[in-house]
Design a protein around this motif. Sequence first.
Motif, mmCIF file in Angstrom:
data_model
loop_
_atom_site.group_PDB
_atom_site.id
_atom_site.type_symbol
_atom_site.label_atom_id
_atom_site.label_comp_id
_atom_site.label_asym_id
_atom_site.label_seq_id
_atom_site.Cartn_x
_atom_site.Cartn_y
_atom_site.Cartn_z
ATOM 1 N N PRO A 66 -27.094 37.479 -19.155
ATOM 2 C CA PRO A 66 -26.168 38.589 -19.406
ATOM 3 C C PRO A 66 -25.481 39.069 -18.138
ATOM 4 C CG PRO A 66 -28.356 39.053 -20.305
ATOM 5 C CD PRO A 66 -28.468 37.808 -19.538
ATOM 6 N N MET A 67 -26.253 39.096 -17.056
ATOM 7 C CA MET A 67 -25.709 39.564 -15.792
ATOM 8 C C MET A 67 -24.591 38.645 -15.328
ATOM 9 S SD MET A 67 -25.720 41.728 -13.515
ATOM 10 C CE MET A 67 -26.297 42.383 -11.998
ATOM 11 N N TYR A 80 -22.682 36.807 -17.102
ATOM 12 C CA TYR A 80 -21.525 37.039 -17.951
ATOM 13 C C TYR A 80 -20.774 38.292 -17.501
ATOM 14 C CZ TYR A 80 -18.794 37.379 -22.254
ATOM 15 O OH TYR A 80 -17.781 37.445 -23.159
ATOM 16 N N ALA A 81 -21.547 39.360 -17.265
ATOM 17 C CA ALA A 81 -20.925 40.608 -16.824
ATOM 18 C C ALA A 81 -20.210 40.418 -15.498
ATOM 19 C CB ALA A 81 -21.978 41.699 -16.709
ATOM 20 N N ARG A 98 -16.878 37.786 -16.285
ATOM 21 C CA ARG A 98 -15.824 38.335 -17.119
ATOM 22 C C ARG A 98 -15.540 39.791 -16.836
ATOM 23 N NH1 ARG A 98 -14.588 33.529 -18.110
ATOM 24 N NH2 ARG A 98 -14.964 32.624 -20.153
ATOM 25 N N GLY A 99 -16.575 40.509 -16.501
ATOM 26 C CA GLY A 99 -16.381 41.947 -16.319
ATOM 27 C C GLY A 99 -16.173 42.324 -14.857
ATOM 28 N N LEU A 127 -18.214 42.719 -12.695
ATOM 29 C CA LEU A 127 -19.217 43.676 -12.250
ATOM 30 C C LEU A 127 -19.925 43.166 -11.006
ATOM 31 C CD1 LEU A 127 -19.788 46.247 -13.822
ATOM 32 C CD2 LEU A 127 -21.868 45.200 -14.661
ATOM 33 N N LYS A 139 -18.491 41.830 -5.690
ATOM 34 C CA LYS A 139 -18.401 41.922 -4.235
ATOM 35 C C LYS A 139 -19.687 42.390 -3.588
ATOM 36 C CE LYS A 139 -13.561 42.050 -3.384
ATOM 37 N NZ LYS A 139 -12.890 42.930 -4.393
ATOM 38 N N LEU A 181 -23.100 43.143 -5.574
ATOM 39 C CA LEU A 181 -24.372 42.737 -6.139
ATOM 40 C C LEU A 181 -24.628 41.239 -5.984
ATOM 41 C CD1 LEU A 181 -26.474 44.448 -7.245
ATOM 42 C CD2 LEU A 181 -25.689 44.026 -9.551
ATOM 43 N N PRO A 184 -23.488 38.950 -3.769
ATOM 44 C CA PRO A 184 -23.940 38.540 -2.435
ATOM 45 C C PRO A 184 -25.338 39.061 -2.135
ATOM 46 C CG PRO A 184 -21.735 39.463 -2.315
ATOM 47 C CD PRO A 184 -22.211 39.660 -3.723
ATOM 48 N N LEU A 185 -25.630 40.257 -2.584
ATOM 49 C CA LEU A 185 -26.950 40.824 -2.319
ATOM 50 C C LEU A 185 -28.037 39.962 -2.920
ATOM 51 C CD1 LEU A 185 -28.201 43.512 -1.154
ATOM 52 C CD2 LEU A 185 -28.488 44.192 -3.520
#
Lengths: 273, 288, 443
Positions: free
Chosen positions: A87-88, A90-91, A94-95, A97, A100, A102, A104-105
């Motif tokens: 899910p992440m 996908y987010a 497409r989203g 989210l 920039k 999360l 790379p972190l």
Amino acid sequence: MLNALRWVVFAIAAFAVNFPVIVTLVTSFKSAREISTNPGLFIETPTLENYLTVLQVSDRLNIFLYLANSFAAAAIGTGIAVLLALPMAYAMVRGGLGAKTLLPLIVNLRAVPLVIFAIPIYMMFQWLGLLDTRFGLGLVLAIVNVPLVLVILVNAISEVPLDLDEAALIDGASRTAILFRIIAPVCRPAIATSLIFGFITAWNEFLFGLMLTTSKAVPVTVGASFFFAASGGGVQWGVAAAVMIVGALPPMLLGLLMYRQISRSMMAGAVKG
Amino acid sequence: MRIAERTEWNLLATPLVAFLLLCLGFPALVNLVYSVSEISFETLRSPTLSGFGNFAAVLQDSAFWRANWFSLRFGLLTALLECVLGLFLAIFLAPLFKERSWPLAILMLPLMVAPALVGLMYRLVLHEFAGPVPYYLWQWFGNSPSFLGINSAFWTLVAVETLQWTPFAFLLFHMAYHAIPEEVREAAAIDGANAFQRLTRIELPLMTPILGVALLIRFIDGFRVFDNVYVLTGSGAGGSTASLSIYIYEAFFKQGAIGKAVAASVLLFLASFAILYGLNMIARRRRK
Amino acid sequence: MKTISRTAARLLGCVFAGGLMLSSAQAEVTVLGWPGGPEETALRAVAEAYNARPDVSDENKVELLFFNRDGFWDKLQADLAAGSDAFDINLLATYSIGRYAPFMEPVTLSDEAKDLYGEAVLSTMQFEGQQYGVPTDLSLHFMYYRKDLIDELMGDDAAKARYAEIAQEHLGKALEPKNPDEWTWDDFAATALYFTQAVNPDSPTRYGTVLQLKNLLFNIMVWQSIPRSYGGDWMDAEGKITVNSDAYRKGLELYKLLYDAGATPRDSLSYEFPEANAAFAAGQVAAMLQWNAAAADLTSADKSPAVAEVTGTVAPPAGPEGRKTHIHGLGLGLNKNAANKEGAKAFLTWLSTKEAALIYARNGGAPALSAEAVKEIASERPDLVQLGEYAGSYGYVMNGGASANALAVYELQAKEFTGYWSGQQDIDTALANTEKGMTELLK
């Protein structure tokens, strides 16, 4: 001519990198007598007695328990990682989210020596009663797997054409539904790849197995080292060798069967990272 | 009616974020608290804040610096060796893979074996009396070097790591080399470039990015090495083969110096993040 | 769909956790033992015998549990500190009693125990005057040697002359080969040097000895009989650390001398129990200081065909203060938080009877029994005769060797002393660091 040389170089390289496994395999077929007299690579009297000892279980040490633990923990560790990452991913794709910050972190997480977290996780687990449990070990393995699995899935989803999403959106589907009815099936190869790759990585984990398990949930990587016990009992190199082969076999077989997919994931993981 | 898109995205992201916060964020916090407290195995759940004493202890511990130095050397050397060998193999053996890919599987096999098991296997392989390497060396040369002596242990460990992970570098380079479009090569050939010039002027430059990536990944993995070193030599005579991860592990489990171990972890954490952040900045600036 | 899979995963986790809880809910007596060695086999045999007894009810039957050997003691402590009741009885070792005593309860042994074991052996399970466990296994060291090589040496005059030469050159005095039972540490050194090809090209073996020099706490236990036989101790009666002493220097220098001369493989820096045994079993070593546990394998024609017939065992050589061997015991004691205390106590009392000790011994365990008791199994376990005798006559426990930080002291010594032996620091630095560290740990 040059080609023949290439084959020679290949043979040397293949032999050199696989040398420890070859030696261990050979040793596992030698009797105890022979090991102390013939350390060479050619077996005089091959025997299956080491494997019989190992598989006979347990009076001494229970190889089946370790294998089962490895399998369960790796399965949990891979399953949870994929379930959370999908899910992440996908987010993210497409989203937009966290693309920039999360992403790379999380990817950088792979670079952090996980021993840093080993101690507080040990303490947390002790408090939660998760020490020496397959589930606990599985959770930690999931953490180890998340970065690479996320990267693979992000890559895979970005290749899915936008029209598929749009068509479903027009039909009034929710994003979650799109994820599971459309995206996931299309990305099945990537999901399968990350499951396999994650499974192998989780199976081969040692440090957390060492720190977080004591008897019931010991995985085979740690269990194999029991056979080199300090003080008490003799070390039987033959039996130890057999144990190591048994412990290394599952990921090796997986690797042989799925090497094409695995190499693709390694590539994806490297490029994005 | 669909709920607002933003909310939906957030919902999808929540499981992973929650998981990471719980399993990594919380431990990171615990690390921070414990690094400035006094604790022992008995008082594991009730630390008493005590200031920066643990950090001082770590920074003054020569074993800490030695472990850092070991990890640094180890990481750099193995990364370099693996990439050089991997690059050579990828380019030299490229024609072999044109028609068949099974040799790939054989070369990839070492990557599937747990490093801890590989370490144990080498204990057997290098043993003077039970292993084949010294055995054959004695037979052919009448003598065999000591593999795990005080000066040779480091190099043996480097060799062990390199032999296992060169296939990784090889794989990356092989795929990158394979990905170079034939037309580019053909165009260069038409322009009169010979094989060597094609290699140095076209192929290698195209592969530079992946070279950088491979070096970085292997350096990171080498720096935080634990498994194979731990089972092969432990922390070594007088602590000579303790990598940073081994140092932290032993401080915690063998010496019970929990505060020191955690302080070292925090330092390492901050250092890795600083370096990675720095690299990310450079990469981003490059892209612009 | 995702929720179902996740619930499935959680259910799976619960099943595992439930399975674990289920096993401890049966009110048995759970005993945590030492895994992967003869102690495990022997414990299983004893547990079986106990469970077969008519007077043991189902709720008090013994169930066994084994931890991972590595990090065993720390995990055990962590569990005990957390008040775990997963086991009623747990393993104790002499060097860890002080650490665990706060979480354990002293035990009452059977009436036979005193005559069965003797005071010295019982003291390996005592702390601050209380008996914390039944001493099920004793570990000490033997000097393993090649009878054939020594006999040959003693019967050959030219060899004897060469031996004396080597001793003069390296040790400063011309020595004569002796029966290992009469050795001093200098004799051991001379023999080790004589049988080393690097020193004596005519030597029938490659190495005179094999030293365990890995940075490991158990290896220090092997070595410390040397300083002890010169009068060394961890601390004196007032609690002052006494490692910076001549006795300790003598011991450290002996090992260094042998390593530098090549009397032990260069890779010895990573050797512990299994590697040393492999070297001896290959027939390339003349004499070796090693745990008694190796005796069974080294004298078995099946496991060590090259040396089985010609391997002899005696107590370690003597120093000016006599012959000493480090002893420590493994034993079983009572968890303060035991779920089934009564059942546990009953088992422990039975365990300290002669019947139990003999079953344990017959199945691979190594209890140090008094001369009387050991006669009954002398034919099956001749090594136990030596074990009991040496433990009684030569056994010692260092002052502080059972304290709460004993293991940390061994770890410190292992690090500092291997640093010296490998040439990374000089002896003064090593001893100074050790003294400083020990003062902290044992205050």
